[in-house]
Design an enzyme around this catalytic site. Structure first.
Site, PDB file in Angstrom:
ATOM      1  N   HIS A 157      18.715 -26.835  21.811  1.00 53.97           N
ATOM      2  CA  HIS A 157      18.463 -25.639  21.029  1.00 53.97           C
ATOM      3  C   HIS A 157      17.110 -25.008  21.311  1.00 53.97           C
ATOM      4  O   HIS A 157      16.977 -23.786  21.392  1.00 53.97           O
ATOM      5  CB  HIS A 157      18.556 -25.993  19.538  1.00 53.97           C
ATOM      6  N   SER A 198      17.184 -18.558  17.463  1.00 53.55           N
ATOM      7  CA  SER A 198      17.750 -19.358  16.371  1.00 53.55           C
ATOM      8  C   SER A 198      18.114 -18.457  15.189  1.00 53.55           C
ATOM      9  O   SER A 198      18.848 -17.492  15.355  1.00 53.55           O
ATOM     10  CB  SER A 198      16.731 -20.453  16.011  1.00 53.55           C
ATOM     11  N   ASP A 249      23.399 -27.553  22.474  1.00 50.23           N
ATOM     12  CA  ASP A 249      22.684 -27.133  21.270  1.00 50.23           C
ATOM     13  C   ASP A 249      23.345 -27.783  20.053  1.00 50.23           C
ATOM     14  O   ASP A 249      24.507 -27.513  19.758  1.00 50.23           O
ATOM     15  CB  ASP A 249      22.727 -25.594  21.172  1.00 50.23           C
TER      16      ASP A 249
END
Lengths: 460, 418
Positions: free
Chosen positions: A392, A266, A357
């Protein structure tokens, strides 16, 4: 509801002829054998759940219950039918209903969800990696869907799931102003080193580094948002902080200085891309980036990244469920001044992308990076693992999937419901596959023969 | 440094003591001689080791489950040799025995790989891992039992129960030996280990009290209780199964069986009788006491448990090289008695050649002789017998069959009733 009445109810609902007098049921309770092998395993290891010595052709529910550190309860269950010998083998038999269906050896873990009545937006994460995750696996008669806690199961066992293998050492690191934890594998070493970066939630998240150490990598989990320096001075760390962390890891007597990698997730990928390409200090054998983007103002510091985020806040969307979608903020454009120049990358890079995502534009970023690298002639270094219907939060295997959860902004402490994306079945398969491939990639590049840029990962 | 670091991995890293593991060494140069070694520091601070000599294959791999060891404490293809062939490291005291007293913590074993086939003890290993071997599965509860005058430890499996029960009786070493009970509980039996040698009353009444304690426990199925006895413990087990009018075990397992009643019903009487004959105890060339011949001598004219009265199944496990007690002859004697009484259909026997007296759970190291303190406080070296490899095979085989026997008689499937 007494256990005997529950047993009758289960039987009659099932419609299958296994109504037996309750005195026989007590005996039956003695005979049912439930086993899980291994009873103590690492988080990423499979287990085998078997029910034996029940009646043939009878409906059973196999149930998992986990009470996490913040006291919330998570459960999963599958509906089975015993075979002619009164056996259910979860690895081989089909679940016909429950929180997962089909032949799913590990469904009891990856389909865990908060029990009915729980607060919305929960996420399952282990803070204390020195103790195992404890899961109670039970078997109930009939095909039950609720009220498990009010019933007495036919049998139950306790299973331990560990992030740390025996002998892995956990060492807090505070030198040179760092807030970090080092995990060293068992043995004399020296070991390859991995710098492990999480995302914008901050805190010192240790579990992945602990698990990597259990696989032979000296891993440093680094807090770069809520670290001591920032909490005390109010100032965010500069880019040297990452280089310091790399240096401290590399210079550790039990770390092989020429075999270093970075693994970012991330927001952590932003720094991984930046360091891998631009840093004069950080020389990586390889890098892994999960769910991220190379989009950032050139050489941005942490603070400048957040400024960029806030300047692009208009791209944040909210859906009809009030879930916040951040994916458009770090979308790549044609403007090269707000992208890391991936054409200058000199080490193998593994990108892990969830195609659903909703938090980072990992798919678009991967495509853009590929184009940059093809133009520059270094695309042989790039491997992209792209998973459909995957969100994600690509975590270690069997971590329960959550499509959205409460996220606390690390500095303002404001709480949002962030949409992560992904469909549970596909996302769980992606976690399992990606982790295997991440470990192979790290093993080949960090434990393999000398020439790092020649190591291709095309067979992944 | 461009040399690839070797990797040693063991699966599982945390297992029960009776589970097998796989040991794999990778990333070695091809065709390289290496030593794979295990090292364990016992609770009483002694070091135990085992090792095998291997050569890496063309991929630089050594797979202990598949490759033969060409030397060391074990040879040939032996996946578990690193445990069962353990012996005290050079320089240790003589006569050591490896037993775990604290079953709530695991046995820690270091598995390491060293370069070459010599001098490995002085080298830093190329790589190593730590593994845990547990007697207690997760969720097994350990409960001190100090009621009804009893001194014992109860191990309950996880789950609501109720469970079949086992009364677990060790041998003449005394004390409260818990590890086999903990392991049985890890296999689903509510098991109580009992310290019966320190009781002053009739040990037979004590055994009945213990049996009834288990029977009365709310998480035990009252008519599914078995008894497992080793050596002197087997005497108490057979009494409960054959002569007791108060209790009735559903099945009985006797390991290294002893059947001779002491004259005064307090068990220590047996040892006193043997002590009287102690001038008849022979010693071997290493000064180890062999009690076996004394046993043979008193067997024929002593009062014994009448196994002809058994009405429930009995499994006898005997080592044919038992130098401490004539177990095989005792088993033969029992067979004849039961044949004559017409109840020998209840009898199953496991006889193992080159196997000694101390038939322990699988992968426990074998001891041919160890130090022992007798009931009259003499410190002696006792010869138990057995040769390491056959004895270890016997431990592995008998445990599987003991569990199967107990499961068959204490957890029979409901189908059998239909």
């Amino acid at each position: 509801m007494s256990s005997q009445a529950a047993v009758f109810l289960g039987c009659s609902r099932s419609g299958v002829g296994c109504l037996v007098p309750s005195t026989w049921m007590d005996r039956r309770k003695c005979c049912v054998q439930l086993s899980v092998h291994p009873s103590r395993g690492l988080i990423d290891e499979k287990f085998n759940v078997q029910v034996q010595k029940f009646l043939p052709g009878c409906q059973l529910t196999v149930h998992a219950l986990h009470r996490c550190e913040d006291r919330n309860s998570w459960e999963a269950f599958g509906h089975y039918m015993t075979d002619a010998s009164g056996t259910v083998n979860v690895s081989q038999d089909t679940s016909v209903g429950g929180t997962y269906s089909g032949v799913e050896a590990m469904g009891l873990l990856w389909s865990l969800r908060p029990v009915p009545g729980s607060k919305p937006g929960l996420r399952l994460r282990k803070k204390n990696v020195q103790t195992p995750m404890e899961v109670t696996i039970s078997v109930y008669q009939g095909h039950q869907t609720e009220g498990f806690v009010d019933q007495v199961p036919l049998a139950s066992v306790l299973v331990e799931r560990w992030y740390m293998a025996p002998g892995v050492r956990r060492i807090p690191v505070t030198e040179d102003g760092l807030t970090a934890t080092l995990f060293l594998p068992a043995g004399p070493g020296p070991f390859p080193g991995v710098l492990d970066l999480w995302g914008a939630g901050g805190q010192l998240v240790e579990y992945r580094a602990a698990l990597l150490a259990s696989h032979g990598f000296a891993s440093l989990a680094l807090d770069y948002l809520t670290c001591k320096i920032t909490m005390e001075t109010g100032k965010m760390v500069d880019n040297q902080y990452f280089e310091t962390a790399y240096r401290v890891l590399q210079q550790h007597p039990q770390v092989l200085s020429s075999r270093m990698a970075m693994l970012g997730f991330s927001f952590g990928t932003s720094f991984t891309f930046k360091m891998a390409v631009y840093s004069q200090v950080i020389k990586l054998r390889c890098a892994v980036c999960i769910g991220g983007s190379h989009v950032q103002p050139i050489d941005a510091s942490v603070k400048e990244m957040f400024t960029y985020f806030n300047n692009n806040a208009s791209k944040i969307r909210v859906n009809e469920k009030n879930e916040v979608i951040w994916r458009d903020v770090f979308q790549p454009t044609a403007d090269p001044s707000i992208k890391v120049d991936m054409g200058r990358l000199q080490c193998p890079l593994l990108l892990v992308v969830g195609e659903d995502d909703q938090n980072w534009p990992a798919s678009e970023a991967a495509k853009d990076m590929k184009e940059m690298m093809e133009r520059a002639g270094n695309s042989h270094l790039l491997t992209i693992l792209s998973y459909p219907k995957t969100g994600h939060l690509i975590e270690p295997p069997y971590t329960p999937h959550v499509r959205a959860s409460i996220f606390r902004i690390f500095d303002t402490h404001q709480k949002l419901m962030l949409l992560w994306g992904g469909q549970t079945v596909e996302h769980s398969r992606a976690q399992e596959d990606a982790w295997k491939k991440i470990l192979v990639f790290l093993r080949e590049n960090l434990y393999g023969a000398a020439n790092p840029s020649a190591t291709l990962s095309s067979h992944l | 440094m461009s040399r690839t670091p070797p990797i040693v991995s063991v699966l599982p890293t945390r297992g029960l003591v009776d589970e097998k593991f796989k040991v794999l060494v990778e990333n070695l140069p091809p065709g390289r001689p290496v030593t794979v070694r295990s090292l364990h520091r016992s609770e009483d601070d002694h070091y135990w080791e085992a090792f095998g000599f291997y050569t890496s294959d063309h991929r630089g791999t050594v797979n202990v489950s598949k490759d033969p060891s060409v030397g060391g404490t074990y040879t040939g293809k032996e996946p578990m040799g690193l445990l069962w062939s353990m012996c005290p490291v050079p320089g240790s005291r003589k006569g050591l025995r490896l037993r775990k007293l604290n079953v709530c913590s695991p046995m820690l074993v270091n598995i390491s790989v060293h370069s070459g086939h010599e001098g490995f003890r002085d080298q830093t290993p190329l790589a190593s891992v730590l593994i845990e071997r547990w007697y207690m599965a997760p969720g097994v509860k350990r409960i001190d039992v100090r009621e009804r005058g009893l001194k014992g430890t109860l191990f309950l499996p996880p789950g609501p129960g109720p469970f079949p029960g086992i009364l677990d009786l060790w041998g003449g070493g005394g004390g409260l030996v818990e590890y086999r009970s903990a392991l049985l509980a890890s296999h689903g039996f509510a098991t109580m280990s009992l310290d019966y040698l320190s009781c002053s009353q009739s040990v037979f009444t004590y055994g009945e009290t213990a049996f009834n304690f288990i029977k009365d426990h709310p998480q035990v199925v009252a008519d599914r209780i078995g008894v497992v006895g080793l050596c002197i413990g087997s005497l108490l087990a057979l009494y409960l199964a054959a002569d007791s009018t108060v209790v009735k075990p559903r099945c009985t397992v006797c390991i290294s069986t002893y059947t001779i009643y002491p004259t005064d019903r307090v068990l220590s009487g047996s040892f006193e009788e043997l002590t009287i004959l102690s001038d008849k105890i022979s010693v071997d060339k290493n000064n180890n006491e062999m009690w076996r011949d004394v046993g043979l001598e008193i067997m024929s004219d002593s009062r014994k448990v009448n196994t002809g009265k058994l009405t429930t199944p009995l499994l006898l496990v005997s080592g044919c090289d038992d130098q401490n007690w004539p177990s095989f002859e005792t088993a033969e004697d029992i067979t004849q008695t039961m044949r004559a009484a017409g109840n020998d259909h209840l009898l199953s026997r496991l006889d193992y050649s080159d196997t000694g007296h101390l038939i322990e759970p699988p992968f426990s190291p074998h001891f041919r002789s160890t130090k022992f303190v007798t009931i009259d406080k003499r410190k002696v070296m006792i010869l138990w017998g057995g040769l390491t490899k056959p004895h270890s095979d016997a431990q592995e085989d008998s445990w599987k069959k003991i569990l199967s026997f107990l499961q068959q008689h204490l957890c029979s499937s409901l189908n059998a009733k239909l």
